[in-house]
Design a protein around this motif. Structure first.
Motif, PDB file in Angstrom:
ATOM      1  N   SER A   1     -10.365   7.492  -3.840  1.00  8.93           N
ATOM      2  CA  SER A   1      -9.143   6.941  -3.256  1.00  8.93           C
ATOM      3  C   SER A   1      -7.931   7.538  -3.955  1.00  8.93           C
ATOM      4  O   SER A   1      -8.042   8.270  -4.925  1.00  8.93           O
ATOM      5  CB  SER A   1      -9.131   5.425  -3.377  1.00  8.93           C
ATOM      6  OG  SER A   1      -8.854   5.064  -4.695  1.00  8.93           O
TER       7      SER A   1
ATOM      8  N   THR B   1      -2.095  -0.654  -8.543  1.00  5.47           N
ATOM      9  CA  THR B   1      -2.153  -1.371  -7.263  1.00  5.47           C
ATOM     10  C   THR B   1      -3.539  -1.249  -6.632  1.00  5.47           C
ATOM     11  O   THR B   1      -4.105  -2.227  -6.142  1.00  5.47           O
ATOM     12  CB  THR B   1      -1.102  -0.815  -6.292  1.00  5.47           C
ATOM     13  OG1 THR B   1       0.162  -0.826  -6.947  1.00  5.47           O
ATOM     14  CG2 THR B   1      -1.028  -1.648  -5.037  1.00  5.47           C
ATOM     15  N   ASP B   2      -4.063  -0.046  -6.676  1.00  5.14           N
ATOM     16  CA  ASP B   2      -5.410   0.152  -6.138  1.00  5.14           C
ATOM     17  C   ASP B   2      -6.420  -0.720  -6.866  1.00  5.14           C
ATOM     18  O   ASP B   2      -7.241  -1.402  -6.257  1.00  5.14           O
ATOM     19  CB  ASP B   2      -5.837   1.615  -6.305  1.00  5.14           C
ATOM     20  CG  ASP B   2      -5.236   2.482  -5.212  1.00  5.14           C
ATOM     21  OD1 ASP B   2      -4.642   1.903  -4.285  1.00  5.14           O
ATOM     22  OD2 ASP B   2      -5.352   3.712  -5.311  1.00  5.14           O
TER      23      ASP B   2
ATOM     24  N   GLN C   1      -6.128  -4.197  -5.882  1.00  9.12           N
ATOM     25  CA  GLN C   1      -6.654  -4.378  -4.525  1.00  9.12           C
ATOM     26  C   GLN C   1      -8.184  -4.482  -4.545  1.00  9.12           C
ATOM     27  O   GLN C   1      -8.775  -5.334  -3.899  1.00  9.12           O
ATOM     28  CB  GLN C   1      -6.219  -3.192  -3.655  1.00  9.12           C
ATOM     29  CG  GLN C   1      -6.502  -3.393  -2.176  1.00  9.12           C
ATOM     30  CD  GLN C   1      -5.639  -4.503  -1.596  1.00  9.12           C
ATOM     31  OE1 GLN C   1      -4.430  -4.444  -1.632  1.00  9.12           O
ATOM     32  NE2 GLN C   1      -6.278  -5.540  -1.081  1.00  9.12           N
TER      33      GLN C   1
ATOM     34  N   PHE D   1      -9.243  -7.879  -5.962  1.00 13.83           N
ATOM     35  CA  PHE D   1      -9.138  -8.957  -4.962  1.00 13.83           C
ATOM     36  C   PHE D   1     -10.318  -8.920  -4.011  1.00 13.83           C
ATOM     37  O   PHE D   1     -10.949  -9.932  -3.716  1.00 13.83           O
ATOM     38  CB  PHE D   1      -7.851  -8.802  -4.147  1.00 13.83           C
ATOM     39  CG  PHE D   1      -6.619  -9.223  -4.891  1.00 13.83           C
ATOM     40  CD1 PHE D   1      -6.715 -10.065  -5.989  1.00 13.83           C
ATOM     41  CD2 PHE D   1      -5.362  -8.788  -4.496  1.00 13.83           C
ATOM     42  CE1 PHE D   1      -5.586 -10.449  -6.677  1.00 13.83           C
ATOM     43  CE2 PHE D   1      -4.221  -9.171  -5.177  1.00 13.83           C
ATOM     44  CZ  PHE D   1      -4.332 -10.005  -6.278  1.00 13.83           C
ATOM     45  N   MET D   2     -10.612  -7.721  -3.554  1.00  9.75           N
ATOM     46  CA  MET D   2     -11.711  -7.566  -2.620  1.00  9.75           C
ATOM     47  C   MET D   2     -13.028  -7.993  -3.279  1.00  9.75           C
ATOM     48  O   MET D   2     -13.859  -8.678  -2.688  1.00  9.75           O
ATOM     49  CB  MET D   2     -11.791  -6.107  -2.196  1.00  9.75           C
ATOM     50  CG  MET D   2     -12.871  -5.856  -1.187  1.00  9.75           C
ATOM     51  SD  MET D   2     -12.999  -4.093  -0.937  1.00  9.75           S
ATOM     52  CE  MET D   2     -14.385  -4.045   0.137  1.00  9.75           C
TER      53      MET D   2
ATOM     54  N   PRO E   1      -0.932 -10.888   5.719  1.00  6.62           N
ATOM     55  CA  PRO E   1      -1.312 -10.847   4.301  1.00  6.62           C
ATOM     56  C   PRO E   1      -0.145 -11.147   3.350  1.00  6.62           C
ATOM     57  O   PRO E   1       1.009 -10.913   3.687  1.00  6.62           O
ATOM     58  CB  PRO E   1      -1.786  -9.406   4.121  1.00  6.62           C
ATOM     59  CG  PRO E   1      -1.169  -8.645   5.210  1.00  6.62           C
ATOM     60  CD  PRO E   1      -0.847  -9.566   6.326  1.00  6.62           C
TER      61      PRO E   1
ATOM     62  N   GLU F   1       1.625 -10.344  -0.364  1.00  2.00           N
ATOM     63  CA  GLU F   1       1.674  -9.187  -1.237  1.00  2.00           C
ATOM     64  C   GLU F   1       1.804  -9.648  -2.681  1.00  2.00           C
ATOM     65  O   GLU F   1       2.658 -10.479  -3.001  1.00  2.00           O
ATOM     66  CB  GLU F   1       2.843  -8.286  -0.874  1.00  2.00           C
ATOM     67  CG  GLU F   1       2.451  -6.821  -0.959  1.00  2.00           C
ATOM     68  CD  GLU F   1       3.629  -5.904  -0.761  1.00  2.00           C
ATOM     69  OE1 GLU F   1       3.972  -5.658   0.401  1.00  2.00           O
ATOM     70  OE2 GLU F   1       4.188  -5.469  -1.779  1.00  2.00           O
TER      71      GLU F   1
ATOM     72  N   ALA G   1      -0.445  -5.103  -4.132  1.00  4.13           N
ATOM     73  CA  ALA G   1      -1.733  -5.268  -3.459  1.00  4.13           C
ATOM     74  C   ALA G   1      -1.605  -6.391  -2.430  1.00  4.13           C
ATOM     75  O   ALA G   1      -0.789  -7.285  -2.589  1.00  4.13           O
ATOM     76  CB  ALA G   1      -2.816  -5.613  -4.469  1.00  4.13           C
ATOM     77  N   THR G   2      -2.420  -6.312  -1.388  1.00  2.00           N
ATOM     78  CA  THR G   2      -2.323  -7.361  -0.373  1.00  2.00           C
ATOM     79  C   THR G   2      -3.553  -8.258  -0.425  1.00  2.00           C
ATOM     80  O   THR G   2      -4.645  -7.845  -0.837  1.00  2.00           O
ATOM     81  CB  THR G   2      -2.240  -6.753   1.038  1.00  2.00           C
ATOM     82  OG1 THR G   2      -3.361  -5.911   1.218  1.00  2.00           O
ATOM     83  CG2 THR G   2      -0.950  -5.982   1.210  1.00  2.00           C
ATOM     84  N   ILE G   3      -3.332  -9.487   0.017  1.00  6.26           N
ATOM     85  CA  ILE G   3      -4.440 -10.433   0.018  1.00  6.26           C
ATOM     86  C   ILE G   3      -4.324 -11.272   1.281  1.00  6.26           C
ATOM     87  O   ILE G   3      -3.241 -11.731   1.645  1.00  6.26           O
ATOM     88  CB  ILE G   3      -4.402 -11.269  -1.274  1.00  6.26           C
ATOM     89  CG1 ILE G   3      -5.672 -12.086  -1.444  1.00  6.26           C
ATOM     90  CG2 ILE G   3      -3.199 -12.180  -1.334  1.00  6.26           C
ATOM     91  CD1 ILE G   3      -5.831 -12.604  -2.869  1.00  6.26           C
TER      92      ILE G   3
ATOM     93  N   THR H   1      -8.819 -14.990   2.355  1.00  5.37           N
ATOM     94  CA  THR H   1      -9.365 -14.786   1.008  1.00  5.37           C
ATOM     95  C   THR H   1      -8.964 -15.939   0.095  1.00  5.37           C
ATOM     96  O   THR H   1      -9.762 -16.416  -0.715  1.00  5.37           O
ATOM     97  CB  THR H   1      -8.867 -13.448   0.443  1.00  5.37           C
ATOM     98  OG1 THR H   1      -9.217 -12.415   1.367  1.00  5.37           O
ATOM     99  CG2 THR H   1      -9.489 -13.144  -0.896  1.00  5.37           C
TER     100      THR H   1
END
Lengths: 300, 238
Positions: A2, A8-9, A12, A15-16, A135, A137, A141-143, A147
């Protein structure tokens, strides 16, 4: 690979991972509950999750029943399935050897999977998110709101668990049965009822996991096996029978899986959980949080 | 008669552990069954508390009720037959208090529980001091007290005791037996005791049976048994 490994990645992916891990944690708690009362691994555990998800889809999307009501009906229904499973396939077995019971759970999982396929077909089922898909922020990162629902419900379930097993007589009786079943019977505790209860609770918690994850993964009849295996991985990593260990390990497996998927290869995402399971089994078969002594005492 | 046992037979696979024994206990009695290791003492108690299946032909009547129609947990919760097993079998991860509470799980007379709890702590002040301690960390004597306390809490009418002297120092052993005597006298509890320590058991009980390889070979008052030359030779060290 990626884009570059920025913070940020990373966030992310975490979170996932937490979101996936929450589901594994719940499946693992279900495994533990039945393991503690019977000493067996219920290989139909993933099927409870699928049933919960699919039933919720039908109730909310086809029958247009409101979310909270559909939630209650679904959990109730799957809990009944768990009770019936125990009454008709586990309870009558004499003598109830561990291997025999485990094979029976395989049969039940095939039966449930087949029934789900007949009833809901082979396609994936879409379900509306609980509160939209806009989502949030957090630091770039977004959530998804869904979730947050998953985290919240996991926290509630863990709190309810701790309360149940430490502060209620029924919960303590279940613990007594898992510590020493003979002694529990001598104390006047109906051990068979506790086994039934463990199937009921375990099915209920599986149903909840299915309900909250379906909007994100889209449920189909065949998902049970993989969910079950990953949940089992979490249960083993956490130390079989250790419910708090299962939650921590579930989240950990989820995060490692997401990181592996993000930084190494997303094609092999599902393999990472199994890899972790294998590594733990090689290095520390009693699990990270399990005590070696306790695991020697168990039959399985 | 409180409990009458007729033709009690138990087999483990091909091995006959009990070969049709007969005995009975009246309300308020203390009765002991003595015998060597492997004679079938524990099996006798486990048969009464329905922890092992019995062979066809066995009759066990408790207060005009057929014991064979009850499951292990109901024997305790409905009939008030409480069993203190060999090796105590406590719930090691749970506290003293939790162990005692669990024994009351199925009791119907909830109003009597508090009084019983108070009584247990009166008989065994040591347990009172250690209420919140995990039972696995207690000393051997304290664990035995807790095991007896737990049986007391399950609403006992009759207590079955499996080798309560095992692993205890002599002084502690006497303490435990004094407590049992008090429970028998003050709390209307009938006691059936099985022991390898024959002298102790016969001094404690009013009458006894001698079990040898699954058969009851002798019975009589404790004094008779203590004077019996064969008993002396085999169990009392000559």
């Amino acid at each position: 690979m990626s884009s570059g490994g920025s913070f940020t990645d990373l966030l992310q992916f975490i979170f996932m991972g937490l979101q996936r891990g929450s589901i594994y944690a719940m499946v693992a708690m279900g495994f533990n509950m039945i393991y503690n009362s019977t000493g067996i691994i219920n290989l139909a555990q993933g099927e409870f999750v699928v049933l919960g998800g699919l039933m919720m889809v039908s109730l909310t999307m086809s029958a247009n029943i409101s979310l909270p009501l559909a939630f209650v009906i679904t959990v109730f229904f799957v809990t009944i399935v768990g009770i019936l499973m125990e009454r008709f396939t586990i309870n009558p077995v004499k003598p109830p050897t561990v291997m025999r019971l485990i094979i029976i759970t395989v049969a039940v999982s095939i039966l449930l999977k087949g029934s789900a396929m007949c009833f809901w077909g082979k396609e994936s089922h879409y379900m509306k998110h609980f509160s939209g898909t806009e989502p949030f922020e957090i630091m770039g990162a977004t959530i998804l709101p869904q979730t947050l629902w998953i985290f919240g419900i996991l926290i509630i379930i863990v709190a309810a668990f701790i309360y149940f097993f430490n502060f209620t007589m029924t919960g303590k009786s279940m613990r007594a049965c898992s510590i020493n079943r003979d002694a529990a019977r001598l104390a006047g505790i109906n051990d068979r009822k506790m086994v039934m209860l463990s199937f009921a609770l375990s099915a209920g918690i599986g149903a909840i996991a299915g309900i909250i994850v379906t909007p994100i993964i889209q449920m189909d009849y065949s998902r049970g096996a993989l969910l079950g295996i990953k949940g089992f991985g979490a249960a083993v990593v956490g130390g079989l029978g250790n419910s708090i260990g299962a939650v921590v390990a579930g989240l950990l497996v989820g995060i490692l899986e997401a990181l592996g998927g993000g930084y190494i290869s997303s094609h092999y995402m599902d393999a990472f959980a199994l890899l972790i399971l294998l590594i733990v089994l090689f290095i520390r078969p009693s699990g990270i949080f399990g005590s070696r002594e306790a695991s020697r005492l168990k039959e399985f | 008669m409180l409990l009458s046992v007729e033709n009690l037979s138990v087999s483990y696979g091909k091995i006959r552990a009990l070969q049709g024994i007969n005995f009975n206990i009246d309300e308020g009695e203390i009765v002991s069954i003595i015998g060597a290791n492997g004679a079938g003492k524990s099996t006798t108690l486990r048969a009464i508390s329905r922890m092992v299946p019995v062979e066809p032909g066995t009759k066990m009547i408790y207060q005009d009720q057929d014991l064979l129609t009850y499951t292990a947990d109901k024997v305790v919760s409905r009939l008030g037959i409480s069993h203190v097993p060999e090796g105590r079998r406590l719930f090691g991860n749970l506290t003293v208090m939790e162990n005692l509470q669990l024994a009351t799980f199925a009791r119907k007379d909830r109003d009597k529980i508090q009084a019983d709890l108070k009584r247990v702590f009166e008989i065994f002040p040591r347990l009172d001091e250690r209420r919140e301690q995990k039972s696995g960390t207690l000393s051997g004597g304290e664990q035995q007290m807790l095991a007896i306390g737990r049986a007391f809490m399950s609403g006992r009418k009759i207590m079955l005791l499996d080798e309560p002297s095992m692993g205890l120092a002599p002084l502690l052993m006497l303490n435990v037996f004094e407590a049992l005597k008090e429970i028998n006298r003050e709390d209307a509890t009938t006691i059936l005791l099985v022991e390898q320590n024959a002298r102790l058991a016969l001094q404690f009980a009013r009458r006894g049976y001698v079990l040898e390889s699954g058969n009851l070979v002798l019975e009589g008052s404790s004094n008779e048994l203590l004077e019996n030359p064969e008993v002396k030779k085999a169990y009392l060290g000559g």
